[in-house]
Design an enzyme around this catalytic site. Structure first.
Site, PDB file in Angstrom:
ATOM      1  N   GLU A 172     -47.968 -36.280 -25.391  1.00  0.00           N
ATOM      2  CA  GLU A 172     -46.717 -35.976 -26.122  1.00  0.00           C
ATOM      3  C   GLU A 172     -46.255 -37.151 -26.984  1.00  0.00           C
ATOM      4  O   GLU A 172     -45.113 -37.608 -26.880  1.00  0.00           O
ATOM      5  CB  GLU A 172     -45.622 -35.555 -25.134  1.00  0.00           C
ATOM      6  CG  GLU A 172     -45.968 -34.281 -24.397  1.00  0.00           C
ATOM      7  CD  GLU A 172     -44.828 -33.704 -23.553  1.00  0.00           C
ATOM      8  OE1 GLU A 172     -43.790 -34.368 -23.386  1.00  0.00           O
ATOM      9  OE2 GLU A 172     -44.983 -32.562 -23.068  1.00  0.00           O
ATOM     10  N   TYR A 243     -42.636 -25.195 -21.710  1.00  0.00           N
ATOM     11  CA  TYR A 243     -42.004 -24.760 -20.456  1.00  0.00           C
ATOM     12  C   TYR A 243     -40.973 -23.697 -20.798  1.00  0.00           C
ATOM     13  O   TYR A 243     -40.376 -23.722 -21.878  1.00  0.00           O
ATOM     14  CB  TYR A 243     -41.319 -25.947 -19.767  1.00  0.00           C
ATOM     15  CG  TYR A 243     -42.308 -26.997 -19.298  1.00  0.00           C
ATOM     16  CD1 TYR A 243     -42.927 -26.882 -18.068  1.00  0.00           C
ATOM     17  CD2 TYR A 243     -42.626 -28.097 -20.098  1.00  0.00           C
ATOM     18  CE1 TYR A 243     -43.841 -27.840 -17.631  1.00  0.00           C
ATOM     19  CE2 TYR A 243     -43.534 -29.056 -19.672  1.00  0.00           C
ATOM     20  CZ  TYR A 243     -44.141 -28.918 -18.431  1.00  0.00           C
ATOM     21  OH  TYR A 243     -45.048 -29.862 -18.006  1.00  0.00           O
ATOM     22  N   GLU A 291     -50.080 -28.202 -20.450  1.00  0.00           N
ATOM     23  CA  GLU A 291     -48.835 -28.170 -19.664  1.00  0.00           C
ATOM     24  C   GLU A 291     -48.128 -26.858 -19.959  1.00  0.00           C
ATOM     25  O   GLU A 291     -47.695 -26.632 -21.093  1.00  0.00           O
ATOM     26  CB  GLU A 291     -47.899 -29.328 -20.013  1.00  0.00           C
ATOM     27  CG  GLU A 291     -48.331 -30.660 -19.430  1.00  0.00           C
ATOM     28  CD  GLU A 291     -47.289 -31.762 -19.606  1.00  0.00           C
ATOM     29  OE1 GLU A 291     -46.080 -31.459 -19.538  1.00  0.00           O
ATOM     30  OE2 GLU A 291     -47.710 -32.912 -19.820  1.00  0.00           O
TER      31      GLU A 291
END
Ligand code: AHR
Length: 530
Positions: A172, A243, A291
């Site tokens: 990231e 997410y 992720e």
């Protein structure tokens, strides 16, 4: 409600790479200390690996684990985490404002992977460090012998090289929270030069460049285009992270989260293909969704956790049934993009936004999200077929019109099995699924796994924090059934095998999907007896 769907054995999306069912362990909270590693736990082996956790990891059949971060990796010195554990330095972890004792490090992780039956995916620090540390780490891990770092590894007890093939070039790097944040050009060049040096040490490596931290980043998707412009030829994968959560307390919007994942994957594919065309390249960039998960219950509480602890309770989400449905629909989306998404890591594995939780003095137990992941990992390997759906839909603010039904189909030709994964998002109505199957004459359904909300638990489930295992179930709630080592939350149903199996009428299968349910319909070929 009625929905129609169809598959044809010849219409294939692509082969499901088993690494689609990967996971992630970061030095964060109790993922390592008190999670996979707890020497004083009764189930721990001589190396301190918790046996109860390993048993659940093996049950999930996880083929790949990313390590050691995450944000953690951007100020991590790999040299601190090898050698005799007692001689390793204690450091500040700046990402999570924790203390890192380095009792568990690279050596331990690589042997833990051996126990878990998982391939390691290591990340290098491109935040505070760079090319030099990256190429040295590859030499330590993968060079046979006769150099300072390969002999150092041997002196640490690993005579043979670890042969780590898969590496993330940082984490990231677009994020302002990242130690050593970079612009796309800075990062793209650093990724390219690091990749070059790492490959000179070991030409077999597969490398992953960082995409955006999440699709709402203002620099998405220009970040992807600029990074790939710099390093397209040097990397095999571009990463995606995202997410999902229900911060707004809007269940129907939340249940549609997989539409966001679908759009994100489509956009990243398009950017990759733009760069491919721009460069007149013959190579197609693969995607590593390294992720993904549901993460929203604990964000506010985590801000109040005292800093500078070893293994603090951070990101300890206690998942609801709605969360499991969202995880199921995210898995369906990944399967539907199996031609391009070759790696995916549910973030994370234990205690930290995880399907597995541990009690320090008690058992390891399964969260609600454990189950859809288990089913997809177990039955979702083979060829992803192009399943077309016509379903009643509902309106959402974010994604427009969203079908109540989302589904994927995976054919395991060797085993002679077909698995249909389906989520009914309707909170009130069952769906009658009319599924046309072309090329499956004589097949029959031998199992229908159903995971559905019991209505008491389902009401408001997406908003309330749930009780911990060991706490009493409220009157009228169901306790977990069956002989299950570890457990789902009190009051939560476990998945069940339906006894009313649908049969095939010619090339049509009509199956009932309960309101708010995750379903796995398993079919077998005529000659096969299960
Ligand atoms: O998985 C938790 C964190 O989420 C990771 O450290 C980071 O990469 C992401 O922002």
């Amino acid at each position: 409600m009625k929905a129609r769907a169809g598959i044809d054995r010849a219409f294939r999306i692509g082969e499901v790479d088993p690494r689609l069912f990967g996971s992630f362990v970061e030095h964060l909270g109790r993922a390592v200390y008190g999670g996979i590693y707890q020497p004083d736990h009764p189930s721990a082996d001589a190396r301190g690996f918790r046996g109860d956790v390993l048993a659940l990891v093996r049950e999930l059949g996880i083929p790949l684990v990313r390590y050691p971060g995450g944000n953690f990796v951007s100020s991590f010195n790999w040299e601190d985490s090898v050698g005799a554990p007692g001689d390793r330095p204690t450091r500040l972890d700046l990402a999570w404002r924790s203390v890192e004792p380095n009792r568990f490090g690279l050596q331990e992780f690589l042997s833990w992977c051996g126990e878990a039956g998982a391939q390691p995916m290591l990340a290098v620090n491109l935040g505070t460090r760079g090319i030099d540390a990256a190429r040295e780490l590859v030499e330590y891990c993968n060079f046979p012998s006769g150099t300072r770092l390969s002999d150092l590894r041997r002196s640490h007890g690993a005579e043979s090289p670890y042969g780590v093939e898969l590496w993330c070039l940082g984490n990231e790097m677009d994020g302002p929270w990242q130690v050593g944040q970079k612009t796309a050009r800075e990062y793209g060049r650093l990724a390219r030069e690091s990749a070059k040096a790492m490959r000179l040490v070991d030409p077999q490596l597969e490398l992953v460049a960082c995409g955006s931290s999440y699709p709402a980043m203002p620099s998405f998707p220009r970040w992807e285009a600029e990074v790939l412009d710099e390093c397209y030829d040097q990397v095999e994968y571009l990463s995606l992270h995202s997410y999902y959560g229900n911060e707004a307390g809007d269940r129907m919007e939340y249940l549609a989260a997989a539409e966001g994942m679908d759009g994100f994957i489509r956009s990243v594919r398009a950017v990759c293909d733009f760069v491919k065309a721009d460069k007149r390249s013959g190579k197609t960039m693969k995607l590593a969704f390294d992720e993904w998960n549901v993460w929203y219950h604990t964000k506010a509480e985590d801000r109040h956790e005292a800093p500078w602890q070893i293994g603090p309770r951070l990101l300890e989400e206690h998942y609801t049934f709605d969360d499991a449905l969202v995880v199921g629909s995210l898995l369906i989306t990944l399967l539907r993009h199996a031609d391009r998404v070759k790696i995916a890591c549910m973030a994370q594995l234990v205690n930290v936004i995880a399907p597995i939780m541990t009690e320090p003095d008690g058992p390891a137990w399964r969260q609600t999200t454990f189950y859809p992941f288990l089913h997809a990992s177990r039955y979702g390997r083979g060829i992803s077929l192009d399943l077309r759906v016509e379903s009643p839909s509902y309106d959402t603010k974010t994604y427009g019109s969203v079908p109540y039904l989302t589904a994927a189909a995976v054919l395991d030709e060797e085993a002679g099995e077909l698995a249909i994964f389906a989520v009914n998002r309707s909170p009130t109505e069952g769906l009658e699924l009319d599924l046309g199957l072309s090329g499956f004459a004589g097949w029959r359904v031998f199992e229908h796994i159903e995971y559905r909300a019991d209505h008491a638990a389902a009401r408001g489930a997406s908003q309330s924090r749930q009780s911990r295992p060991g706490e009493e179930a409220a009157p009228g709630q169901e306790l977990p059934e069956g002989d299950v080592p570890g457990r789902c939350l009190p009051g939560r149903r476990l998945p069940e095998r339906r006894s009313d199996l649908p049969s095939l009428q010619g090339d049509r299968l009509v199956a009932g999907l309960a309101a708010l349910s995750w379903n796995v319909l398993r079919l077998s070929a005529p000659a096969r007896s299960e």
